[in-house]
Design a protein around this motif. Structure first.
Motif, PDB file in Angstrom:
ATOM      1  N   GLN A 140       0.832  -1.188   0.000  1.00 18.76           N
ATOM      2  CA  GLN A 140       0.000   0.000   0.000  1.00 18.76           C
ATOM      3  C   GLN A 140       0.872   1.244   0.000  1.00 18.76           C
ATOM      4  OE1 GLN A 140      -2.088  -0.605   3.733  1.00 18.76           O
ATOM      5  NE2 GLN A 140      -0.612   0.660   4.858  1.00 18.76           N
ATOM      6  N   VAL A 141       0.243   2.361  -0.364  1.00 24.07           N
ATOM      7  CA  VAL A 141       0.931   3.651  -0.398  1.00 24.07           C
ATOM      8  C   VAL A 141       0.103   4.647   0.392  1.00 24.07           C
ATOM      9  CG1 VAL A 141       1.620   5.582  -1.859  1.00 24.07           C
ATOM     10  CG2 VAL A 141       2.065   3.246  -2.613  1.00 24.07           C
ATOM     11  N   THR A 142       0.753   5.401   1.269  1.00 20.62           N
ATOM     12  CA  THR A 142       0.063   6.426   2.046  1.00 20.62           C
ATOM     13  C   THR A 142       0.533   7.803   1.584  1.00 20.62           C
ATOM     14  OG1 THR A 142      -0.099   4.965   3.975  1.00 20.62           O
ATOM     15  CG2 THR A 142      -0.425   7.321   4.347  1.00 20.62           C
ATOM     16  N   VAL A 143      -0.396   8.599   1.103  1.00 20.50           N
ATOM     17  CA  VAL A 143      -0.105   9.951   0.622  1.00 20.50           C
ATOM     18  C   VAL A 143      -1.108  10.911   1.251  1.00 20.50           C
ATOM     19  CG1 VAL A 143       0.058  11.470  -1.385  1.00 20.50           C
ATOM     20  CG2 VAL A 143       0.820   9.088  -1.560  1.00 20.50           C
ATOM     21  N   ASP A 144      -0.585  11.956   1.889  1.00 19.83           N
ATOM     22  CA  ASP A 144      -1.433  12.969   2.537  1.00 19.83           C
ATOM     23  C   ASP A 144      -2.441  12.341   3.493  1.00 19.83           C
ATOM     24  OD1 ASP A 144      -0.129  14.954   1.100  1.00 19.83           O
ATOM     25  OD2 ASP A 144      -1.569  14.878  -0.559  1.00 19.83           O
ATOM     26  N   GLY A 145      -1.997  11.324   4.235  1.00 21.73           N
ATOM     27  CA  GLY A 145      -2.837  10.711   5.249  1.00 21.73           C
ATOM     28  C   GLY A 145      -3.837   9.693   4.736  1.00 21.73           C
ATOM     29  N   THR A 146      -3.876   9.460   3.440  1.00 23.91           N
ATOM     30  CA  THR A 146      -4.807   8.491   2.852  1.00 23.91           C
ATOM     31  C   THR A 146      -4.024   7.302   2.316  1.00 23.91           C
ATOM     32  OG1 THR A 146      -6.327  10.262   2.219  1.00 23.91           O
ATOM     33  CG2 THR A 146      -6.624   8.131   1.146  1.00 23.91           C
ATOM     34  N   THR A 147      -4.512   6.107   2.592  1.00 22.07           N
ATOM     35  CA  THR A 147      -3.827   4.884   2.177  1.00 22.07           C
ATOM     36  C   THR A 147      -4.494   4.306   0.931  1.00 22.07           C
ATOM     37  OG1 THR A 147      -3.152   4.376   4.444  1.00 22.07           O
ATOM     38  CG2 THR A 147      -3.166   2.556   2.868  1.00 22.07           C
ATOM     39  N   TYR A 148      -3.666   3.954  -0.052  1.00 21.48           N
ATOM     40  CA  TYR A 148      -4.154   3.395  -1.304  1.00 21.48           C
ATOM     41  C   TYR A 148      -3.493   2.032  -1.539  1.00 21.48           C
ATOM     42  CZ  TYR A 148      -5.152   8.388  -2.037  1.00 21.48           C
ATOM     43  OH  TYR A 148      -5.564   9.688  -1.888  1.00 21.48           O
ATOM     44  N   PRO A 149      -4.269   0.946  -1.673  1.00 22.35           N
ATOM     45  CA  PRO A 149      -3.666  -0.362  -1.943  1.00 22.35           C
ATOM     46  C   PRO A 149      -3.201  -0.464  -3.395  1.00 22.35           C
ATOM     47  CG  PRO A 149      -6.049  -0.551  -1.926  1.00 22.35           C
ATOM     48  CD  PRO A 149      -5.740   0.867  -1.528  1.00 22.35           C
ATOM     49  N   VAL A 150      -2.116  -1.203  -3.612  1.00 24.55           N
ATOM     50  CA  VAL A 150      -1.636  -1.452  -4.977  1.00 24.55           C
ATOM     51  C   VAL A 150      -2.238  -2.757  -5.469  1.00 24.55           C
ATOM     52  CG1 VAL A 150       0.494  -0.162  -4.630  1.00 24.55           C
ATOM     53  CG2 VAL A 150       0.452  -2.619  -4.146  1.00 24.55           C
ATOM     54  N   PRO A 151      -2.237  -2.992  -6.782  1.00 26.26           N
ATOM     55  CA  PRO A 151      -2.812  -4.239  -7.303  1.00 26.26           C
ATOM     56  C   PRO A 151      -2.077  -5.466  -6.782  1.00 26.26           C
ATOM     57  CG  PRO A 151      -2.467  -2.641  -9.066  1.00 26.26           C
ATOM     58  CD  PRO A 151      -1.776  -2.093  -7.855  1.00 26.26           C
ATOM     59  N   THR A 152      -2.761  -6.601  -6.773  1.00 25.45           N
ATOM     60  CA  THR A 152      -2.140  -7.872  -6.389  1.00 25.45           C
ATOM     61  C   THR A 152      -2.241  -8.841  -7.563  1.00 25.45           C
ATOM     62  OG1 THR A 152      -4.213  -8.648  -5.436  1.00 25.45           O
ATOM     63  CG2 THR A 152      -2.631  -7.623  -3.932  1.00 25.45           C
ATOM     64  N   PRO A 153      -1.254  -9.698  -7.731  1.00 24.13           N
ATOM     65  CA  PRO A 153       0.004  -9.752  -6.988  1.00 24.13           C
ATOM     66  C   PRO A 153       0.882  -8.553  -7.308  1.00 24.13           C
ATOM     67  CG  PRO A 153       0.110 -11.229  -8.865  1.00 24.13           C
ATOM     68  CD  PRO A 153      -1.298 -10.720  -8.814  1.00 24.13           C
ATOM     69  N   PHE A 154       1.780  -8.233  -6.382  1.00 21.04           N
ATOM     70  CA  PHE A 154       2.663  -7.082  -6.533  1.00 21.04           C
ATOM     71  C   PHE A 154       4.104  -7.539  -6.360  1.00 21.04           C
ATOM     72  CE2 PHE A 154       4.968  -3.486  -4.534  1.00 21.04           C
ATOM     73  CZ  PHE A 154       4.889  -2.577  -5.580  1.00 21.04           C
ATOM     74  N   LEU A 155       4.961  -7.080  -7.251  1.00 15.39           N
ATOM     75  CA  LEU A 155       6.359  -7.506  -7.242  1.00 15.39           C
ATOM     76  C   LEU A 155       7.254  -6.350  -7.664  1.00 15.39           C
ATOM     77  CD1 LEU A 155       8.613  -9.794  -7.275  1.00 15.39           C
ATOM     78  CD2 LEU A 155       8.019 -10.094  -9.687  1.00 15.39           C
ATOM     79  N   VAL A 156       8.290  -6.090  -6.876  1.00 14.82           N
ATOM     80  CA  VAL A 156       9.335  -5.134  -7.256  1.00 14.82           C
ATOM     81  C   VAL A 156      10.567  -5.930  -7.653  1.00 14.82           C
ATOM     82  CG1 VAL A 156      10.883  -3.299  -6.477  1.00 14.82           C
ATOM     83  CG2 VAL A 156       8.489  -3.301  -5.758  1.00 14.82           C
ATOM     84  N   VAL A 157      11.040  -5.697  -8.872  1.00 15.81           N
ATOM     85  CA  VAL A 157      12.272  -6.318  -9.352  1.00 15.81           C
ATOM     86  C   VAL A 157      13.244  -5.180  -9.643  1.00 15.81           C
ATOM     87  CG1 VAL A 157      13.293  -7.955 -10.963  1.00 15.81           C
ATOM     88  CG2 VAL A 157      10.871  -8.100 -10.441  1.00 15.81           C
ATOM     89  N   ALA A 158      14.308  -5.099  -8.870  1.00 13.29           N
ATOM     90  CA  ALA A 158      15.250  -3.981  -8.976  1.00 13.29           C
ATOM     91  C   ALA A 158      16.597  -4.458  -9.487  1.00 13.29           C
ATOM     92  CB  ALA A 158      15.422  -3.301  -7.619  1.00 13.29           C
TER      93      ALA A 158
END
Length: 330
Positions: A140-158
């Motif tokens: 999830q991401v919290t911006v300006d006090g509001t939380t927004y879930p990201v899609p699932t499945p979620f994967l970061v490949v760096a």
């Protein structure tokens, strides 16, 4: 938590994991030759529900691997080129004022996707890198006090280059800990490189298509956690390895309990990808370096004398007795 469909879209049990893993590995090997072990670790990381860091020198196929992995599972994919001037809002998104509605509206950043390719992640400032901490841990991401879930499945490949230090920032331990695995590819041998050269001279790289559906990935993550057995002997083996790192004189910081849990998840996924319903010591040893080495912090004395985390971990694995599993234990 990943959503579990009402009906499993893959064969029951770990048979589905093995067939899916083989399909993704075969897809990756169309563009990345001679790196089967790295491809299998990447797939195990995907099925374990973790994030992947690919660290190596330029020109070894890091980006090819992560793009092939993303293409193999379908879904949405966003690539973020990390640079020193990249801002946290360039990743997470920002609230913008709309005149017509006289209100702020959240404009999603590229992190709102299924697969995020973070290219050269260590070129961004620590402040920008920290924008990934919440979403990699909690989805999830919290911006300006509001939380927004990201899609699932979620994967970061760096990806990151360990050689070029100019204009880079070392990833802090908190950021490294978010990656379930760190792998390296290395250069191919002569025969494989010859095959690559001839293939590229004769035709363009193949276009990859998805071989595993997103709902399959979500279901497999749940199935592997619940269906692949971890015996008390394996749990003790992993605990002893972690304890040995905490007591090792060459290490300033050993493996935490979270690191031990990560190794359990990775070993379960590795076993499932091979079609087994239980974890063996071989699964632990096959994934240990990828899961644990980047979580270790060498002492100053060890660094001066040229020790590496992977080398110290190899010593630890050799020093801990490998348990013998009986048929009833497995």
């Amino acid at each position: 938590m990943p959503h579990q469909p009402a009906a499993a879209p893959t064969p029951a049990g770990v048979d589905g994991a093995r067939s899916a893993a083989d399909a993704v590995v075969a897809n990756i090997e169309q563009v990345l030759h001679g790196k089967t072990e790295a491809a299998r670790l990447a797939v195990a990381c995907l099925f374990a529900g973790g994030h992947l860091l690919v660290e190596d020198v330029p020109g070894t196929g890091k980006t090819s691997l992560v793009k092939a992995l993303a293409a193999s599972i379908g879904g949405d994919c966003q690539r973020i080129q990390f640079t020193p001037d990249l801002l946290p809002t360039d990743i997470t998104g920002v609230s913008v004022w709309e005149e017509r509605s006289a209100a702020f509206r959240f404009r999603q950043g590229p992190v709102f996707t299924n697969v995020v390719i973070a290219d050269e992640i260590n070129r961004a400032s620590p402040k920008t890198q920290s924008a990934l901490l919440e979403v990699m841990e909690e989805g999830q991401v919290t911006v300006d006090g509001t939380t927004y879930p990201v899609p699932t499945p979620f994967l970061v490949v760096a990806t990151q280059n360990p050689v070029d230090l100019e204009g880079t920032y070392r990833l802090p331990e908190a950021q490294l800990d978010r990656f379930l695995m760190r792998i390296s590819l290395g250069h191919p041998d002569v025969a494989v490189e010859e095959k690559i050269l001839l293939g590229r001279a004769r035709s363009a790289p193949p276009t990859l298509h998805p071989v595993v559906r997103l709902e399959q990935v979500s279901w497999l993550r749940q199935e592997i956690t619940t269906s692949v057995h971890v015996s008390p002997e394996i749990a003790r083996y992993i605990a002893l390895v972690a304890f040995a790192t905490r007591e090792h004189e060459a290490l300033h910081l050993g493996i935490s309990t979270r690191g031990s849990l990560a190794l359990v998840r990775a070993a379960q996924a590795h076993a499932a990808c091979l079609g087994r319903h239980f974890v063996t010591p071989d699964d632990v040893r096959a994934t240990a370096v990828a899961v644990l080495a980047h979580r270790l912090v060498l002492s100053a004395h060890a660094e001066v004398h040229g020790n590496t985390a992977a080398g110290v971990l190899a010593e630890v694995l050799d020093s801990v007795r490998v348990p013998a599993l009986s048929a009833t234990t497995a």
